[in-house]
Design a protein around this motif. Structure first.
Motif, PDB file in Angstrom:
ATOM      1  N   SER A  80      -4.990   2.762  -3.552  1.00 44.17           N
ATOM      2  CA  SER A  80      -5.890   1.549  -2.971  1.00 44.17           C
ATOM      3  C   SER A  80      -6.614   0.646  -3.856  1.00 44.17           C
ATOM      4  CB  SER A  80      -7.054   2.215  -2.000  1.00 44.17           C
ATOM      5  OG  SER A  80      -8.114   2.451  -2.682  1.00 44.17           O
TER       6      SER A  80
ATOM      7  N   GLY B  48       0.718  -1.215  -0.095  1.00 44.78           N
ATOM      8  CA  GLY B  48      -0.019  -0.076  -0.008  1.00 44.78           C
ATOM      9  C   GLY B  48       0.912   1.174   0.067  1.00 44.78           C
TER      10      GLY B  48
ATOM     11  N   GLU C  25      -4.815   8.707  -3.683  1.00 52.95           N
ATOM     12  CA  GLU C  25      -5.145   7.374  -2.869  1.00 52.95           C
ATOM     13  C   GLU C  25      -6.041   6.533  -3.457  1.00 52.95           C
ATOM     14  OE1 GLU C  25      -2.256   7.694  -0.267  1.00 52.95           O
ATOM     15  OE2 GLU C  25      -3.540   6.250  -0.251  1.00 52.95           O
TER      16      GLU C  25
ATOM     17  N   PRO D 209     -12.750   1.673  -4.529  1.00 49.70           N
ATOM     18  CA  PRO D 209     -11.937   2.497  -3.503  1.00 49.70           C
ATOM     19  C   PRO D 209     -12.760   3.408  -2.791  1.00 49.70           C
ATOM     20  CG  PRO D 209     -11.262   2.748  -5.693  1.00 49.70           C
ATOM     21  CD  PRO D 209     -12.228   1.749  -6.205  1.00 49.70           C
TER      22      PRO D 209
ATOM     23  N   ARG E 281      -9.159   1.249   2.994  1.00 47.21           N
ATOM     24  CA  ARG E 281      -7.936   0.529   2.748  1.00 47.21           C
ATOM     25  C   ARG E 281      -7.582  -0.384   3.915  1.00 47.21           C
ATOM     26  NH1 ARG E 281      -3.662   5.108   2.318  1.00 47.21           N
ATOM     27  NH2 ARG E 281      -4.977   6.401   3.586  1.00 47.21           N
TER      28      ARG E 281
END
Ligand code: HEM
Length: 369
Positions: free
Chosen positions: A177, A43, A173, A235, A354
């Motif tokens: 993710s 990640g 992000e 996500p 996440r």
């Protein structure tokens, strides 16, 4: 809008691919240091790679998060986006109390956010001024999204700073993710991982080969795995809207000002829309005649990952392009499995969903690619 059109996005694929190569090469150097356990928290690597991509392809600036994760911008961004209990609580409070009040509560998380915004806005403003100066001198035209927007002449400096803040926030992000969950799914389904690697090696001879949109278009199983990851692991699991007028939704009267929760991770799992195996990760639903763009669902609205309509994700083509490049490079170069195949992955919700404790993956280099 024109800057996000696929006609322009396809020119960004070489940037996506060169950053994907950099991710793989930096990871390989890391593995050389770490032998013999070869475990990485994927990640964090995904997040650094997508920050770099949005930097170069979105703003024309290499943040170098892959090579130098500890610069001011990188640490600031990662601090803001690290999932935290405080942020979750503030998000929840904003449903009941006006967000402006919540944002001004004198607590550390708000102070950190204000400071982070100040740092990022200053860096963004400097960047725009440099670009403007270059444009006025008629220097080489850049192809990144902000340069295209700047050239259009339709934005003030502060508006462009706002746009930059949104792109970095919305486009960083989310894709990282997605990549993290793709790696997870491929660990859980080694046969899918193997089949994907075979396709990648057949079409791309080595990591050093140049890759563009046309080349990736020739990898149907890669498309299928990416689409299925986006369906199965949306996500942005939910978002909200306020009704602007009194209306009816599915025969239910909804008054003006009602909060509506749109929940991609519920709609994407609907058995009515996707069939009895809706909750399975099954890339094959995207294979075969007429399925590459539908996954076999009858309606376009069965997939809510990027939403639909005028306020859907403007970065959809960008996200799909960078995701495909990153996954192709990773799967081409490494075989992976979970550090602990029995680990139960707990999800921490924020803007994106996440893994709470990261995704720890054991990598093995595929020689000769
Ligand atoms: C897999 C990756 C991504 C997913 C799943 C995703 C999903 C979404 C969703 C669901 C929204 C709507 C949010 C709402 O209105 O409540 C949104 C908005 C947005 N996204 Fe994405 N996104 C992704 C990647 C990107 C990328 C890479 C960029 C930019 C390069 C981007 C730029 C934006 C922008 C600017 C908006 C706001 C659009 C508007 O309000 O009109 N996104 N995204």
């Amino acid at each position: 809008m024109p800057a996000f059109n696929f006609r322009h996005i396809k020119d960004l694929y070489p940037i996506f691919w060169s950053k994907s190569r950099e991710l793989v090469e930096t990871l390989q150097t890391e593995l050389d240091k770490k032998a013999p356990d070869n475990v990485v928290e994927i990640g964090d690597w995904a997040s650094r790679a997508t920050l770099d991509i949005i930097g170069v392809a979105g703003l024309g600036q290499d943040f170098a998060a892959l090579r130098s994760p500890n610069t001011e911008l990188n640490t600031t961004y990662r601090k803001v986006f690290a999932p935290s209990k405080a942020q979750q609580m503030l998000g929840l409070l904003s449903i009941f109390i006006h967000p402006i009040i919540v944002r001004n509560l004198p607590i550390k998380r708000n102070d950190d956010m204000f400071e982070a915004q100040r740092v990022i806005r200053t860096i963004s403003r400097d960047l725009i001024r440099q670009k403007k100066a270059a444009l006025e001198k008629n220097e080489k035209r850049d192809i990144d999204i902000i340069s295209v927007a700047l050239e259009s002449g339709g934005f003030s400096e502060e508006n462009l700073v706002d746009q930059m803040m949104t792109f970095i926030a919305a486009g960083h992000e989310t894709t990282s993710s997605t990549l993290t969950w793709a790696v997870y799914e491929l660990c859980k389904k080694p046969e899918v991982q193997k089949r994907l690697r075979t396709e990648i090696h057949a079409k791309i001879q080595s990591l050093n080969e140049s890759v563009d949109a046309a080349k990736l278009d020739d990898l149907p199983y890669l498309h299928a795995v990416c689409n299925e990851t986006l369906r199965h692991n949306a996500p942005v699991p939910l978002t909200m809207r306020d009704t602007a007028n009194d209306c009816n939704i599915a025969d239910t009267y909804v008054p003006k000002g009602t909060k509506i929760i749109l929940c991609p991770s519920a709609v994407n799992f609907s058995k009515d829309l996707w069939g009895p195996d809706a909750s399975e990760f099954n890339p094959d639903r995207w294979m075969g005649p007429g399925r590459a763009n539908t996954g076999g669902a009858e309606s376009n609205y069965a997939m809510l990952t990027f939403l639909h309509g005028p306020r859907s994700c403007i970065g959809q083509s960008f996200a799909k392009g960078e995701f495909e490049c990153l996954l192709a490079a990773l799967v081409g170069k490494f075989e992976f499995e979970m550090r602990d195949p029995n680990e139960k992955i707990d999800i921490l919700g924020g803007i994106t969903a996440r893994p709470r404790n990261g995704m720890h993956i054991k990598l093995k280099v595929v020689e000769g690619w």
